[in-house]
Structure formats: structure tokens, C-alpha cells
Scaffold this motif. Sequence first.
Motif, PDB file in Angstrom:
ATOM      1  N   LEU A 188       9.779   0.662  -7.491  1.00 35.29           N
ATOM      2  CA  LEU A 188       8.474   0.092  -7.817  1.00 35.29           C
ATOM      3  C   LEU A 188       7.882  -0.594  -6.599  1.00 35.29           C
ATOM      4  CD1 LEU A 188       9.513  -1.620 -11.178  1.00 35.29           C
ATOM      5  CD2 LEU A 188       8.584   0.688 -10.857  1.00 35.29           C
ATOM      6  N   GLY A 189       6.695  -0.155  -6.230  1.00 37.47           N
ATOM      7  CA  GLY A 189       5.993  -0.781  -5.119  1.00 37.47           C
ATOM      8  C   GLY A 189       5.016  -1.824  -5.615  1.00 37.47           C
ATOM      9  N   GLU A 190       4.679  -2.747  -4.749  1.00 35.35           N
ATOM     10  CA  GLU A 190       3.664  -3.737  -5.105  1.00 35.35           C
ATOM     11  C   GLU A 190       2.261  -3.165  -4.953  1.00 35.35           C
ATOM     12  OE1 GLU A 190       4.961  -8.109  -4.582  1.00 35.35           O
ATOM     13  OE2 GLU A 190       5.732  -7.040  -2.809  1.00 35.35           O
ATOM     14  N   ILE A 238       4.826   3.854  -9.169  1.00 31.18           N
ATOM     15  CA  ILE A 238       6.223   4.137  -9.470  1.00 31.18           C
ATOM     16  C   ILE A 238       6.633   5.334  -8.625  1.00 31.18           C
ATOM     17  CG2 ILE A 238       7.853   4.861 -11.249  1.00 31.18           C
ATOM     18  CD1 ILE A 238       5.836   3.558 -13.295  1.00 31.18           C
ATOM     19  N   TYR A 239       7.708   5.184  -7.870  1.00 31.91           N
ATOM     20  CA  TYR A 239       8.215   6.245  -7.009  1.00 31.91           C
ATOM     21  C   TYR A 239       9.496   6.788  -7.636  1.00 31.91           C
ATOM     22  CZ  TYR A 239       4.787   4.397  -3.826  1.00 31.91           C
ATOM     23  OH  TYR A 239       3.598   3.987  -3.285  1.00 31.91           O
ATOM     24  N   ASN A 289       0.841  -1.198   0.000  1.00 31.16           N
ATOM     25  CA  ASN A 289       0.000   0.000   0.000  1.00 31.16           C
ATOM     26  C   ASN A 289       0.874   1.245   0.000  1.00 31.16           C
ATOM     27  OD1 ASN A 289       0.279   1.200   2.762  1.00 31.16           O
ATOM     28  ND2 ASN A 289      -0.545  -0.799   3.381  1.00 31.16           N
ATOM     29  N   SER A 290       0.311   2.327  -0.499  1.00 34.06           N
ATOM     30  CA  SER A 290       1.078   3.554  -0.711  1.00 34.06           C
ATOM     31  C   SER A 290       1.680   4.120   0.561  1.00 34.06           C
ATOM     32  CB  SER A 290       0.195   4.610  -1.377  1.00 34.06           C
ATOM     33  OG  SER A 290      -0.182   4.160  -2.656  1.00 34.06           O
ATOM     34  N   ILE A 310       8.902   3.483   3.228  1.00 34.82           N
ATOM     35  CA  ILE A 310      10.103   2.711   2.882  1.00 34.82           C
ATOM     36  C   ILE A 310      11.009   3.523   1.955  1.00 34.82           C
ATOM     37  CG2 ILE A 310      10.936   0.686   1.611  1.00 34.82           C
ATOM     38  CD1 ILE A 310       8.476  -0.832   2.744  1.00 34.82           C
ATOM     39  N   VAL A 311      10.442   4.185   0.957  1.00 36.63           N
ATOM     40  CA  VAL A 311      11.243   4.999   0.032  1.00 36.63           C
ATOM     41  C   VAL A 311      11.925   6.141   0.792  1.00 36.63           C
ATOM     42  CG1 VAL A 311      11.178   6.481  -2.013  1.00 36.63           C
ATOM     43  CG2 VAL A 311       9.897   4.332  -1.999  1.00 36.63           C
TER      44      VAL A 311
END
Length: 167
Positions: free
Chosen positions: A64-66, A70-71, A34-35, A41-42
Motif C-alpha cells: 500500500l502506497g501513500e 494498491i500494488y 506518488n505513483s 520502491i515496489v
Amino acid sequence: MTEWESLLPKESYYIKFPAEYVVVHHTMGLRCLNSKICKRIVQNIQIYSMNVMTLPDIKFNFLLGEDGKIYQGTGWFRKSFHTSDDINSKSISIAFIGDFIDDRPNNEAMISLQNLIKCGKMSGYLAKNYKLVAAFQIENSTKGPGKYVFYELQTLENFFNGENETT
């Protein structure tokens, strides 16, 4: 691109444009679905990159998150610090958020990878003959992004199957 409240970089360096390589990594550590968790984390990766590794910014161009998002790290034009300086100056690094040595990212993350590469090609940010590689192909000290991601990369356009490629 998803906003994640990044810190300002200490310095900016720029890549040779268009990028000759797309280097795929994973971040190790926690995965995110989740965002809210992905953003945290980023942020932590950037803080670690800058304060512990003493880099001028986050070590990847994109993450790339699940969660399917896209970050943007250093983005298309600024150099990231994911491997040797020679490769860093002519590559775009894309990292799956999490540890994928023995697991596969979900479909949302894989689709994000494909969409990001497609965007880079269509926008001219990637050289027409760019090489798509897994991090372990250019740096022996890593196993990233893992065997399942590596299998997936082999099915994508411009995958480079050489090993230890650095020039």
C-alpha cells in the motif's frame, strides 16, 4: 490494482484457500506519496526479495502506497514469504510502503487497507472468521507495522488481539 512492471517469479507456491490470516507489515525504508516513486520502491523490494533474500518472488501479497494505490505482489492466490512458512501458507500479507514504527500512514493508505480487506471478504479470498494481525503479533523479531498502525488495526473488523498466535 496498480501495475508496477514486476519481474516473473522464479517459482509459484499457493496458499490454502481461503486465507485464515491477514498479516499487516510495513516495508521499512522510504515512504511514497506518488505513483512513480511507489512503483520504483515496489520494484526494488521485489529485486531485493529475489536476489538478496533468494525468495522466488516479492515477499508480500499486496503493498500500500501513500498515493492511495494498491500494488499487487503475489496476489490473492500465491504464497508470499513474509514470516514463517506455516503462516505464509494460510495468510495474505499486506505491507504499508515505508517505515511506520513511529509514524502513521496517511488516510489514503489506511483506506486502501480497508478496501483491500473488504474486496478479499466479498470475493471469498478470506475465510469468514479470518484473523487480522500485526506482523509483530506472530513474529517476535519485528516491530512492524508500528504502534500507530497497530492502533488503527484494533478498530477494524476481525482484529485478533492475541499475541504470538501461530496456529
